[in-house]
Design an enzyme around this catalytic site. Structure first.
Site, PDB file in Angstrom:
ATOM      1  N   SER A   1     -20.379  14.955  14.400  1.00 12.45           N
ATOM      2  CA  SER A   1     -19.438  15.615  13.578  1.00 12.45           C
ATOM      3  C   SER A   1     -19.940  15.760  12.162  1.00 12.45           C
ATOM      4  O   SER A   1     -20.765  14.839  11.715  1.00 12.45           O
ATOM      5  CB  SER A   1     -18.171  14.646  13.656  1.00 12.45           C
ATOM      6  OG  SER A   1     -17.325  14.820  12.507  1.00 12.45           O
TER       7      SER A   1
ATOM      8  N   TYR B   1     -14.756   6.356  12.663  1.00 17.12           N
ATOM      9  CA  TYR B   1     -15.266   7.328  13.644  1.00 17.12           C
ATOM     10  C   TYR B   1     -16.631   7.889  13.178  1.00 17.12           C
ATOM     11  O   TYR B   1     -17.503   8.107  13.957  1.00 17.12           O
ATOM     12  CB  TYR B   1     -14.235   8.547  13.210  1.00 17.12           C
ATOM     13  CG  TYR B   1     -14.452   9.763  13.943  1.00 17.12           C
ATOM     14  CD1 TYR B   1     -14.443   9.860  15.261  1.00 17.12           C
ATOM     15  CD2 TYR B   1     -15.043  10.779  13.286  1.00 17.12           C
ATOM     16  CE1 TYR B   1     -14.877  11.120  16.143  1.00 17.12           C
ATOM     17  CE2 TYR B   1     -15.376  12.130  13.781  1.00 17.12           C
ATOM     18  CZ  TYR B   1     -15.140  12.244  15.312  1.00 17.12           C
ATOM     19  OH  TYR B   1     -15.615  13.366  15.695  1.00 17.12           O
TER      20      TYR B   1
END
Length: 248
Positions: free
Chosen positions: A139, A152
């Protein structure tokens, strides 16, 4: 058409190769599956449940939280897998100071430990074949930081170190390992987050030089290319698909 021009596209087929796409029932996973199938690969969709069984070439259940599920999955796939796309992921968006450590455990299991275990079990067959492709979907939040996604980002950032280390370890076996980092992408996951934070999508779009959210197909195109023989000299790289948000 000039035959010499046709030859310029050699090395973009995946006939005879077998790919596993984790999180393959999701939006980006479905797009990756579609592209790999179009290039001739046999694709195994790995996910908790199929969302559209009639559209999936082959589905095998996989729970990345459970080591036993991972071992059972690998026993079913056999020796033929030589492309592994780590696309599955889970995100809990909350300020780090008030975040729940139980959510950290979930993200660690799905986003990092699961990919490590799955790679460990499938990598030996690639080594024996002398050819393989590992693509880790991380990401841009992990690459550049993202408010509310501390845990995350930490778990997804772990994929950078794993991929680069593997790229060095298995290069002589004809195996490449790369990371693809989607930026803001129009998926059901983003829409669920935006429902909780009105105006988020518009705010994100204004920060993107190309002035639009990414699509699952934007991500899938790069992933598919990295799997082809034409990309044999690309390894240990982290590449963003972000519309220009991240430029490195």
């Amino acid at each position: 058409m000039d035959g010499s021009r046709l030859g310029l596209m050699d090395g973009l087929r995946l006939d005879g190769h077998t790919a596993v796409v984790t999180g393959g029932a999701g939006a980006i996973g479905t797009a990756i599956t579609r592209d790999l199938t179009a290039l001739g690969a046999q694709v195994i969709v790995a996910d908790l449940t199929p969302t559209a069984p009639d559209l999936m070439p082959r589905f095998l259940p996989l729970d990345l939280r459970d080591p036993d599920s991972i071992e059972h999955f690998c026993a079913q796939t056999g020796e033929g897998v030589d492309i592994l796309i780590h696309n599955a992921g889970v995100s809990v968006v909350e300020p780090f100071a008030t975040s729940d450590p139980a959510a950290w455990d979930l993200m660690w299991q799905v986003n990092l430990r699961g990919p490590m275990l799955l790679t460990k079990l499938l990598l030996p067959s690639m080594t024996r074949r002398g050819w393989g492709r590992l693509v880790f979907i991380s990401s841009d939040g992990a690459r550049a930081g993202s408010g509310g996604e501390g845990a995350y980002a930490a778990t997804k950032a772990g994929l950078f170190g794993l991929a680069k280390s593997l790229a060095r370890e298995v290069a002589r076996d004809g195996i490449t390992a790369n990371v693809v980092c989607p930026g803001p992408t129009d998926t059901p996951m983003l829409r669920r987050v935006s429902d909780q934070h009105p105006g988020l999508v518009d705010k994100l779009t204004r920060t993107i030089p190309l002035r639009r959210l990414g699509t699952p197909e934007d991500v899938a195109g790069l992933v598919a290319y990295l799997c082809t023989p034409r990309a044999a000299y690309i390894t240990g790289q982290t590449l963003s698909v972000s519309g220009g948000v991240t430029m490195q």
